[in-house]
Scaffold this motif. Structure first.
Motif, short mmCIF file in Angstrom:
data_model
loop_
_atom_site.label_atom_id
_atom_site.label_comp_id
_atom_site.label_asym_id
_atom_site.label_seq_id
_atom_site.Cartn_x
_atom_site.Cartn_y
_atom_site.Cartn_z
N MET A 1 25.25 -32.36 7.55
CA MET A 1 25.31 -31.15 8.36
C MET A 1 26.72 -30.92 8.87
O MET A 1 27.38 -31.86 9.28
N VAL A 62 26.09 -35.44 14.85
CA VAL A 62 24.93 -35.99 14.15
C VAL A 62 24.16 -36.87 15.13
O VAL A 62 24.77 -37.50 16.02
N MET A 114 27.68 -37.10 9.04
CA MET A 114 26.26 -37.30 8.76
C MET A 114 25.96 -38.79 8.68
O MET A 114 26.87 -39.63 8.54
N SER A 164 31.72 -29.87 4.29
CA SER A 164 30.48 -30.19 4.98
C SER A 164 29.75 -31.24 4.14
O SER A 164 29.84 -31.22 2.90
N THR A 166 26.17 -33.93 3.45
CA THR A 166 24.75 -34.19 3.67
C THR A 166 24.28 -35.22 2.65
O THR A 166 25.00 -35.54 1.69
N GLU A 167 23.04 -35.71 2.84
CA GLU A 167 22.42 -36.63 1.89
C GLU A 167 21.17 -35.97 1.32
O GLU A 167 20.36 -35.38 2.05
N MET A 218 22.87 -28.57 4.16
CA MET A 218 21.79 -29.38 4.71
C MET A 218 20.72 -29.53 3.65
O MET A 218 20.49 -28.62 2.84
N THR A 269 20.70 -26.79 10.72
CA THR A 269 19.96 -28.04 10.90
C THR A 269 18.48 -27.74 10.83
O THR A 269 18.06 -26.57 10.88
#
Length: 779
Positions: A1, A62, A114, A164, A166-167, A218, A269
């Motif tokens: 995020m 986060v 993140m 940015s 994210t996973e 995200m 989010t």
């Protein structure tokens, strides 16, 4: 995020802290009713995460699996823009001390943070440490006790910014960013399935004729990828988004906001109830506030847009995080207490209960440097969500504080028009070398008091420039920093034993007629314009033409002078040049046989020990009686680096995202694509009339890549300008037959010492003047 924002203090704690500050006080009378934002049950004020006199910006947040909140941001508190972070173990009520995350001499900006499924914390950002804007990242597996080294993700020759991270559901890590690599700002992404050992090839997410900036990514609970960004594809800055089930194929772009204001820098989010939240900042109300909206059905329908902050100043760069209770947390940066700090709030818990007033604008004149005979006007434009009830000037001279001065909005105290929201007062005249510091103290109807900016604005009063040498060097970067190019001129003049006076536009602004006309007849003016300067505007052109009519001798040099002066009287009728192309892309120059300045010389304006800044050298054609001095060499030159199709009139090509800090000088400007040689190939010319003499370089002298060559060229230019020979007849101007003049040997004359600093006793400022204010001298 990608989360950017601020954190909050509890209201009583905030009041106590601010009351301890000497420059900032918040006063809440018992009778003042609390103000609420549009949050319904908000009962606590925002939490202030940072309180530093420097600038903390662009936060990301986060919430880790252990409940710890991490906020990372960029700051100049160390002297460079580096990344710093804090953590909170109590849902943002209090925060740890700040820890420095990066330590580099260049700029590290706009982080994203993140946590992976195995508990590692990853941070990505962009930096110019390689000489180009690229994406970097690092991570920790032990809650910050140890961090990996900084790893570079992108290496493209054009700019990559605003990342940015994210996973995904398969535990792969994705980083998205905006890039100019395809000739337009678009959204790109890469992923790794082995912790960064290897990365996929870059994937282009958007393709549009407009530009797409600042993506935030995200992965939702159902594995769906969401990327939100802001774009001008609708003709206005709005938010757009795409989704993907696998990160390979993406939906069409969907427009999320349609307001006429500028909506930008989004964050996204998802809370535990699967609601997806998007927040951003917008100037739709005339100042930047934090807004948000949500969807509980995957984007089929969206809630209305809700304003989260009420402050009339600048709440910007918001970031979102999922908090307990299915509520989003917000972080952002704000200047509500005089400098940019990070604040935090949770929807439904924290609100803008009683925001302070704000100093929207402030200025002084004459600027940038008043003279010792000037009455100085100081103006400010405050605002508040209720109303402003008082404005005062807080000021000192040479570190000696003076009583606050009331500021008025009546059109008679150096303000603008009566009732227009600008308040003013006047001080001075002050003695030369006086150092003035000032702030504006604003009180609102709820009793809130703010003193801003932090730190104080400072300026020095100068005496008029009095000629002490027969050379005047004008450093003209339109008020911007000149230190980076000044030495290419001063070092040469010193080596030649030529004393000189300096008019630095960074401190003095545009030169006035009276000062310039001191350097007529037996003097020479050297005017350097590396990219864009005051000379490119109309009033200074009139000043220069009057100087030449009075018998001036001028050496003017700058790669874009011809472009900005195209079709002006100064270029065509005085410099006797016409613009051919604004960017030849050539970096090699050939002298003209027999010319008294360039005979036998071949120069390069790339690399070496020069400024290496010649991205846009003009080609001009001489107009009689002008004669060519240097021409561009097609065989040796090469197109300049980083050329693009963007118009250089914007001074920011490729155009930069909102958070991209512009260079302090114009060295980073990208030009139009190079045209090569189209006509005569003239790079420099000289003019000798019965009234004046001119040497005009359509490139920057500072770019000449050899100290020896710069000394030779400057020596010959000065020798020609100072030669008292009569102007040639018109017939002689067509083809010069003059015998080549050998380069002038380096002078060994002892430099003339500059005029000593005045020892006159400074005149103390009047504490409270009762005299009728004197109108300030026009700039």
């Amino acid at each position: 995020m990608n989360t950017r924002g601020n954190s909050l203090h509890y209201y009583k704690w905030l009041i106590t802290t601010l009351l301890c500050l000497s420059q900032l006080v918040i006063i809440l009378p018992a009778s003042a009713a609390p103000r609420f934002a549009t949050l319904g049950d908000a009962s606590e004020n925002f939490v202030r995460v940072t309180n530093n006199t420097t600038s903390d910006q662009n936060p990301a947040i986060v919430r880790a699996s252990d409940g710890k909140l991490w906020v990372v941001w960029d700051s100049d508190r160390s002297g460079n823009r580096d990344l710093w972070y804090k953590t909170s173990l109590n849902s943002g009520a209090s925060w740890s001390a700040a820890t420095r995350l990066t330590d580099h001499q260049e700029s590290d900006l706009c982080p994203s943070i993140m946590e992976t499924s195995d508990g590692d914390i990853w941070v990505t950002w962009y930096s110019n440490r390689t000489g180009n804007w690229d994406i970097f990242y690092r991570h920790t597996s032990d809650s910050g006790s140890n961090w990996s080294s900084d790893e570079q993700l992108t290496t493209d020759a054009l700019w990559d910014m605003e990342p940015s991270i994210t996973e995904a559901a398969d535990n792969s890590i994705w980083i998205t960013w905006c890039s100019y690599r395809a000739g337009n700002w678009e959204v790109w992404a890469r992923s790794t399935s082995n912790g960064g050992t290897s990365w996929s090839d870059p994937i282009r997410i958007t393709t549009n004729n407009a530009w797409d900036y600042d993506p935030t990514i995200m992965v939702a609970n159902d594995g769906t990828f969401w990327i939100v960004w802001y774009s001008e594809r609708s003709g206005n800055r709005d938010l757009w988004y795409k989704t993907s089930a696998n990160g390979v194929t993406w939906s069409a772009a969907t427009r999320l906001t349609t307001d006429a204001g500028a909506d930008q820098n989004p964050s996204v989010t998802q809370t535990g109830d699967s609601t997806i939240w998007v927040a951003w900042h917008s100037n739709r109300d005339g100042h930047t506030d934090i807004w948000y909206k949500s969807t509980s059905n995957g984007g089929t329908t969206w809630s209305g847009e809700t304003r989260y902050t009420l402050f009339t100043g600048n709440d910007e760069a918001v970031g979102l995080v999922s908090m307990a209770g299915n509520e989003p947390g917000f972080v952002w940066h704000t200047d509500r207490y005089g400098q940019d700090d990070i604040f935090f709030g949770i929807r439904g818990t924290h609100g803008d209960l009683n925001p302070p007033p704000h100093v929207d604008e402030h200025e002084y004149s004459p600027s940038p440097i008043p003279l010792s005979d000037d009455v100085i006007s100081i103006r400010a434009k405050p605002s508040d969500d209720t109303s402003v009830t008082g404005v005062q000037l807080v000021w000192s001279v040479n570190s000696i504080p003076y009583p606050n001065r009331q500021m008025y909005d009546d059109g008679a105290h150096g303000d603008n028009l009566a009732g227009d929201g600008w308040y003013g007062t006047q001080i001075g005249p002050l003695a030369a070398d006086s150092v003035v510091k000032y702030q504006i103290r604003v009180t609102d109807s709820n009793g809130n008091v703010v003193v801003a900016p932090v730190p104080s604005t400072e300026f020095q009063v100068l005496g008029p420039l009095v000629r002490s040498a027969n050379i005047l060097l004008v450093l003209d970067a339109y008020g911007a920093d000149t230190d980076w190019f000044a030495t290419y001129y001063t070092a040469v003049l010193q080596a030649l034993g030529r004393s000189h006076d300096i008019w630095d536009t960074a401190t003095r602004g545009p030169i006035d007629t009276e000062t310039l006309n001191q350097y007529i007849d037996d003097a020479v003016t050297i005017w350097s314009v590396p990219a864009f300067g005051y000379l490119c505007t109309s009033e200074p052109q009139t000043t220069v033409m009057g100087y030449l009519d009075a018998g001036g001798k001028l050496f003017v040099t700058g790669q874009d002078v011809g472009d900005y002066l195209a079709a002006t009287t100064l270029l065509n009728d005085y410099l006797h040049a016409s613009l051919v192309v604004p960017n030849t892309g050539m970096t090699s120059l050939q002298g003209v046989t027999g010319d008294p300045i360039s005979n036998g010389l071949t120069l390069s304006v790339a690399g070496g020990d020069g400024a290496d800044n010649q991205w846009s050298p003009d080609e001009v054609d001489p107009i009689t009686p002008a004669e060519t001095v240097f021409t561009y060499s097609e065989s040796a030159g090469s197109p300049n680096r980083g050329a693009s199709a963007e118009s250089k009139s914007q001074h920011t090509a490729p155009r930069v995202p909102y958070h991209m800090p512009l260079a302090t000088s114009m060295r980073r400007v990208r030009p139009p694509a190079p045209d090569g040689i189209v006509s005569s190939g003239t790079a420099a010319l000289r003019v000798h009339t019965s009234d004046y003499k001119i040497v005009y370089f359509a490139f920057g002298f500072e770019g000449v890549n050899s100290t020896t060559d710069r000394q030779t060229v400057m020596s010959r230019v000065l020798s020609w300008l100072e030669n008292a020979d009569p102007p040639p007849t018109p017939e002689a101007t067509a083809t010069s037959t003059a015998t080549p003049v050998a380069p002038t040997a380096t002078s060994t004359a002892t430099p003339v010492a500059p005029t000593a600093t005045s020892t006159a006793t400074p005149v103390a400022p009047t504490a409270t003047s009762t005299a009728t204010p004197v109108a300030p001298t026009a700039t």
